[in-house]
Design an enzyme around this catalytic site. Sequence first.
Site, PDB file in Angstrom:
ATOM      1  N   CYS A  12       0.859  -1.165   0.000  1.00 53.76           N
ATOM      2  CA  CYS A  12       0.000   0.000   0.000  1.00 53.76           C
ATOM      3  C   CYS A  12       0.907   1.230   0.000  1.00 53.76           C
ATOM      4  CB  CYS A  12      -0.876  -0.005   1.244  1.00 53.76           C
ATOM      5  SG  CYS A  12       0.121   0.090   2.725  1.00 53.76           S
ATOM      6  N   CYS A  93       3.094   5.815   8.468  1.00 52.58           N
ATOM      7  CA  CYS A  93       2.159   6.137   7.389  1.00 52.58           C
ATOM      8  C   CYS A  93       1.392   7.411   7.775  1.00 52.58           C
ATOM      9  CB  CYS A  93       1.179   4.987   7.192  1.00 52.58           C
ATOM     10  SG  CYS A  93      -0.108   5.420   6.026  1.00 52.58           S
ATOM     11  N   HIS A 121      -1.387  -5.430  18.432  1.00 49.85           N
ATOM     12  CA  HIS A 121      -0.834  -5.003  17.140  1.00 49.85           C
ATOM     13  C   HIS A 121      -0.002  -3.735  17.345  1.00 49.85           C
ATOM     14  CE1 HIS A 121      -0.545  -3.545  13.008  1.00 49.85           C
ATOM     15  NE2 HIS A 121      -0.869  -4.788  12.634  1.00 49.85           N
ATOM     16  N   GLU A 123       0.523  -1.170  15.611  1.00 48.29           N
ATOM     17  CA  GLU A 123      -0.133   0.103  15.266  1.00 48.29           C
ATOM     18  C   GLU A 123      -0.997   0.578  16.433  1.00 48.29           C
ATOM     19  OE1 GLU A 123      -2.475   0.324  11.543  1.00 48.29           O
ATOM     20  OE2 GLU A 123      -3.829   1.584  12.694  1.00 48.29           O
ATOM     21  N   THR A 161      -6.227   0.976  11.366  1.00 38.40           N
ATOM     22  CA  THR A 161      -6.431   1.254   9.928  1.00 38.40           C
ATOM     23  C   THR A 161      -6.866   0.033   9.126  1.00 38.40           C
ATOM     24  OG1 THR A 161      -4.084   0.901   9.576  1.00 38.40           O
ATOM     25  CG2 THR A 161      -4.803   3.182   9.803  1.00 38.40           C
ATOM     26  N   ASN A 219      -2.991  -8.476   7.800  1.00 36.36           N
ATOM     27  CA  ASN A 219      -3.852  -8.130   6.666  1.00 36.36           C
ATOM     28  C   ASN A 219      -3.833  -9.233   5.616  1.00 36.36           C
ATOM     29  OD1 ASN A 219      -2.472  -7.104   4.060  1.00 36.36           O
ATOM     30  ND2 ASN A 219      -1.203  -6.292   5.708  1.00 36.36           N
TER      31      ASN A 219
HETATM   32 FE1  F3S Z   1      -1.056   1.218   4.304  1.00 32.29          FE
HETATM   33 FE2  F3S Z   1      -1.096   3.411   5.625  1.00 32.29          FE
HETATM   34 FE3  F3S Z   1      -3.303   2.334   4.855  1.00 32.29          FE
HETATM   35  S1  F3S Z   1       0.233   1.732   5.933  1.00 32.29           S
HETATM   36  S2  F3S Z   1      -2.908   0.206   4.867  1.00 32.29           S
HETATM   37  S3  F3S Z   1      -1.723   3.164   3.535  1.00 32.29           S
HETATM   38  S4  F3S Z   1      -2.898   3.196   6.777  1.00 32.29           S
END
Ligand code: F3S
Length: 655
Positions: A12, A93, A121, A123, A161, A219
């Site tokens: 991503c 991110c 996790h 995050e 997220t 994921n």
């Molecule tokens: Fe990737 Fe950032 Fe979304 S790491 S899954 S673009 S929150």
Amino acid sequence: MEIILAKSAGFCFGVNRAIEAVNDAIGTDDIYTYGPIIHNKTVTESLEKRGVKCIENIDDIKRGTIVLRSHGVGKDIYSEIEKKGLKIIDGTCPFVKKIHDIVNEKYNKGYKIIIIGDKSHPEVMGINGWCQNSAFIAKTVEEAEKFETEKDAKYCIVVQTTFRKSLFDEIVDTLKNKGIEPEIYNTICSATSTRQKEAVEISSIVDKMIVIGDKKSSNTQKLYEICRKNCKNTINIETISDLMLNIFDKNDKIGITAGASTPPAIIKEVIGTMSEALNDAVKNSNEDGELSFQQLLDEHLVTLHTGDIVTGTVIQISNEEVSVNLGYKSDGIITRNEYSSDVNALPSKELKVGDKIEVFVVRVNDGDGNVLLSRKRIESMKGFDDIQKAYDEKTPVEGKVTEVVKGGIIAVVNGVRVFIPSSQVSNRFVDDLNVFKGQTITFNIIELDKSKRRIIGGRKALIEKEAQAKKEAVFATLEVGKKVKGTVSRITDFGAFVNLGGIDGLIHISEMSWGRITNPREILKEGDEVEVVVLDINEEKGKISLSLKNVTPNPWLSAAEKYPVGSIVEGKVVRMVPFGAFVELEPGVDGLVHISQIANKHVVKPEDELKIGEVIKVKVLEVNTEAKKISLSKKEADGVEAPAEETPAEEAPAE
Ligand code: F3S
């Protein structure tokens, strides 16, 4: 056979950004990632090979640069890194960063924070770190049921997220049913929902579904679960090596998606290998229709990526390039430039066909279908570690001098070029630095700036230290009166310096001979091996006085015995003065023939009767060993009677 690849498969935006941050940082400093940069073994192992270390604890390092991964970290981690003076490259991110900002702001305004997500996790742990780890965290409706409200409290809800939207809604409803009116921030990233939506669509219409991604990545596992619901022939592979081609049929419709941490190269490889292998298999199927998948798969198993470090076999060598078989479909080429940091190194002298060598993959395809390799970079990577260690521990390194450049020399240490300025080459001025070319020398790393690739070596202090140690060792063995051996290192008008094996001692001109000399060069030259007697030692000033003449006994001590008064002896005329001529009876013992004793006639000048170097017979008239004087007569030795007025020896000037 049809292959459908999900458009949203793989990295991503956030993960891509973090990976690029690490790649850009390599080579600028010691690079660490705080936790694995992504949940993908292939990527993390490749980074490790390129020197990127993964740490779980900030205390594990003292210096360097830390790259924060896309998951982000809590506020306390930033403070900890800053306190330790480490550099940060923030790969968090931006979507995650946004959650940090919301949580931080709301918490400071007195809100109670609720995070919907998995508390283990990274995050979620990072988000919790922006409200002093005070958040209520729930990842299931059951967990949300346990939430206890506080009177008059304000609530703020954020969500991991990668969380599933439908479950998020359910949990929010559960919390609201507790009578709270929270501010709700749907922070689910669309990258995840898009990928999941596409996975649903594709897995519903294919015969077999491949989910590429690390088995530890949450994921990827979610994608796998989603696909499996629609297609029971769903498999999860990490790399091409996990793929069993014999499960596929040539008429299959195959869907492929990949988790957020799966590099594009792995996805490409799976698709390429499947397409090629299955097409080949169709062509090669035998009469019974059995497909030779396994053999074909084997051909495709060796995979290469830029930055890989692999071992290959040398198959051809010239001085311009080396060909290496990597087991890959194309051979690898190491050009002369990428062969070694030593510009004089010749592949033909160092390698032979069949040798196994480790190489760095510079480019998988150089345009002509060859794999571009470097051996120099491997040397350099290893060498850098050694140099860093030597610099940190202040230990010397050994390097071969390969070049003389403006202002100094270049020495190569395990493939790494180190510049040694001329002022640091020695503790003495060196007129021509070319004398070092080709030599292996030992030196210290005195400056190291990895980011600028600036490495400076120095030998001066090392040589001085060695010289000091040698000096001390020599001083420890010296004693006044002791005979020692040495080599004449330098001659001046006042004496000669003798190297005693680490320190020079001085033989003053007066200590060179029992005889008379006017210049030390009359009896010594540089490089002569001599035995000397130690006259004096001054360790504090580093001075040693030596005597050459004391090695033999003082000839004056036996002069009276050897030259009794009245005896006739031979001697060589060595010096003329207005009042006579000095005659050397033996080195160190001269006697004077007064002008009146030269001949039985009036002599105006000694030169009228004698020549320097002439050997003459003389009679000993008087010997005074204390004053080192001997009176001689030539005319008496010649058998002529002595004249009436004889000059006593005492009147002659002292030598
Ligand atoms: Fe990737 Fe950032 Fe979304 S790491 S899954 S673009 S929150």
